[in-house]
Write an enzyme that holds these catalytic residues in place. Structure first.
Site, short mmCIF file in Angstrom:
data_model
loop_
_atom_site.label_atom_id
_atom_site.label_comp_id
_atom_site.label_asym_id
_atom_site.label_seq_id
_atom_site.Cartn_x
_atom_site.Cartn_y
_atom_site.Cartn_z
N SER A 229 8.06 9.10 -10.80
CA SER A 229 7.95 9.37 -9.37
C SER A 229 9.29 9.72 -8.76
CB SER A 229 7.41 8.10 -8.68
OG SER A 229 7.61 8.16 -7.29
N TYR B 226 7.48 -1.00 -6.47
CA TYR B 226 6.78 0.12 -7.16
C TYR B 226 7.81 1.09 -7.73
CZ TYR B 226 4.86 4.78 -7.58
OH TYR B 226 4.55 6.04 -8.05
N LYS C 79 9.06 2.22 -11.75
CA LYS C 79 9.20 3.57 -12.31
C LYS C 79 10.61 3.76 -12.88
CE LYS C 79 5.04 4.94 -11.54
NZ LYS C 79 4.11 5.13 -12.67
C1 WQD Z 1 4.51 10.53 3.59
C2 WQD Z 1 5.12 10.64 4.99
C3 WQD Z 1 5.28 8.54 6.15
C4 WQD Z 1 1.00 7.88 6.72
C5 WQD Z 1 4.15 8.61 -1.80
C6 WQD Z 1 3.54 7.63 -2.72
C7 WQD Z 1 4.47 7.25 -3.83
C8 WQD Z 1 5.11 8.47 -4.45
C9 WQD Z 1 5.74 9.36 -3.40
C10 WQD Z 1 4.08 9.20 -6.50
C11 WQD Z 1 6.09 9.48 5.27
C12 WQD Z 1 4.36 9.51 6.87
C13 WQD Z 1 2.19 8.45 6.33
C14 WQD Z 1 0.71 7.73 8.11
C15 WQD Z 1 2.81 8.76 8.63
N1 WQD Z 1 4.17 9.23 -5.18
N2 WQD Z 1 3.08 8.88 7.28
N3 WQD Z 1 1.63 8.19 9.01
O1 WQD Z 1 5.64 7.24 1.29
O2 WQD Z 1 6.32 9.59 0.58
O3 WQD Z 1 5.14 8.00 -1.02
O4 WQD Z 1 4.69 9.70 -2.49
O5 WQD Z 1 4.58 8.44 -7.25
O6 WQD Z 1 3.70 6.56 -4.76
O7 WQD Z 1 3.21 6.49 -1.96
O8 WQD Z 1 3.92 9.06 0.91
O9 WQD Z 1 1.96 9.85 2.14
O10 WQD Z 1 2.65 7.42 2.39
O11 WQD Z 1 4.03 9.19 3.44
O12 WQD Z 1 3.64 9.16 9.48
O13 WQD Z 1 -0.36 7.21 8.52
O14 WQD Z 1 4.08 10.54 5.94
O15 WQD Z 1 6.11 7.85 7.06
O16 WQD Z 1 7.16 10.00 6.03
P1 WQD Z 1 5.36 8.46 0.52
P2 WQD Z 1 3.04 8.84 2.23
#
Ligand code: WQD
Length: 340
Positions: free
Chosen positions: A126, A151, A155
């Site tokens: 990741s 998490y 990784k």
């Molecule tokens: C993306 C952006 C939030 C929800 C994920 C996986 C992790 C890894 C990387 C593979 C952030 C914003 C989100 C909401 C929001 N993948 N957001 N409101 O945190 O980058 O991590 O990808 O291994 O396992 O969890 O992804 O989709 O949670 O957030 O504003 O209701 O969207 O703050 O900036 P993240 P995400």
């Protein structure tokens, strides 16, 4: 046909990779303990590929059960290891469960591969291993910052375990794939992301748009980015699936330059939360009900990939963009909500 063990096969990325593997003539052995998935997704895989896949419900931290699978299938030539607990927030609340599950399962699979002489492993890593990277885009040589969650730490540790095990086992060949933000659904609309409790941005957007949620919150718009919201590299799940098959072919053909190689899997573009929402509104024709809320602990401000190495070595070029992601994710949400 070459038989590939796919762990976490009923998961979001695992099931989409099954479709790509089957379409390219591989035989797949599906394993999933259904902790975060349902076997129903294999019916969708069958509708797309015409191939009926049986899931083996095995806890990969159970060495005896995992070993029995290798005894029963001596013709496994490679393993794609997706199986892991993956929720960033949950890992902060339950670190021991995450270390136990994610590391034990990897170690059991590795011990069985060594005992039965299975040489090829693709490991689901990741972009979270980079933490809050200072220089963007990140390359595979970008030094790791502090892991933002247990998490992410699992990784980082998984990659380090594999680097060390490769040094002691000349037979083992490993590709570490660092996913950025997977999203979207298969074009057929037969499979897609079906989170039990969505927390990732794209399913939260589609659940809000369909009315499962009254509204959604943007976790902060006061970051030092072009519009104040966080920036990510969203990659369509079918581009991700294609990269796994290409990485497998790279190992099976003996093209790997080193025993343990790592590749970034992002499209190489940063998209902000607000831009992602606007892309959804454009392709769906739906205006989204969102509010600006407080920042979320553990969020990195911005991260996106330099993907040149995967293109040069694996011949992998992503074909889809954020609008393709939103179009397919929305079609899937409409279908699974009975409105498609
Ligand atoms: C993306 C952006 C939030 C929800 C994920 C996986 C992790 C890894 C990387 C593979 C952030 C914003 C989100 C909401 C929001 N993948 N957001 N409101 O945190 O980058 O991590 O990808 O291994 O396992 O969890 O992804 O989709 O949670 O957030 O504003 O209701 O969207 O703050 O900036 P993240 P995400």
């Amino acid at each position: 046909m070459k038989k590939i063990l796919v762990t976490g096969a009923c998961g979001y990325i695992g099931s989409h990779t099954l479709v790509d593997l089957l379409g390219k003539g591989y035989e797949v052995l599906a394993v999933d303990n259904l902790a975060n998935a349902s076997e129903a997704i294999l019916e969708g895989v069958e509708r797309i590929t015409g191939k009926k896949i049986q899931n083996h419900n095995i806890n990969l931290s159970d060495k005896a059960a995992t070993r029995a699978l290798f005894v029963e299938h001596p013709d496994i030539v490679g393993v794609i290891h997706f199986a892991a607990l993956k929720f960033v927030g949950e890992s902060v609340e339950q670190p021991l469960r995450y270390f136990r599950n994610n590391l034990d399962s990897l170690l059991c699979v590795l011990e069985c591969m060594q005992e039965f002489g299975v040489p090829n492993l693709i490991f689901s890593s990741s972009c979270s291993v980079y933490g809050n990277a200072s220089d963007l885009p990140v390359t595979e040589k970008t030094p790791w910052a502090e892991a933002e969650s247990p998490y992410a730490r699992t990784k980082q540790m998984g990659e380090q375990i594999l680097q060390d095990v490769c040094k002691g086992d000349a037979n083992l060949k490993v590709v570490l794939l660092r996913y950025f933000n997977p999203a979207g659904a298969h074009e057929s609309n037969e499979i897609g992301e079906s989170p039990l409790n969505a927390s990732n941005l794209v399913p939260v957007i589609t659940e809000t748009a369909i009315g499962k949620r009254a509204s959604m919150s943007i976790f902060g718009d006061d970051y030092a980015t072009r519009d104040g919201s966080c920036v990510r590299d969203y990659i369509h799940v079918m581009d991700l699936a294609d990269a796994h098959t290409k990485a497998l072919e790279y190992l099976l053909a003996g093209k790997n330059a080193n025993q343990c190689e790592v590749f970034n899997l992002g499209i190489g573009e940063g998209v902000s939360v607000l831009e992602a929402i606007h892309a959804f509104e454009k392709v769906s024709g739906q205006s989204l009900n969102y509010t600006i809320g407080p920042r979320r602990a553990g969020d990195v401000i911005a991260i996106y990939a330099n993907r040149q190495l995967a293109e040069a070595q694996l011949g992998w070029i992503p074909q889809r963009n954020i609008e393709d992601i939103m179009r397919t994710a929305w079609a899937w949400e409409l279908k699974r909500s009975g409105k498609g």
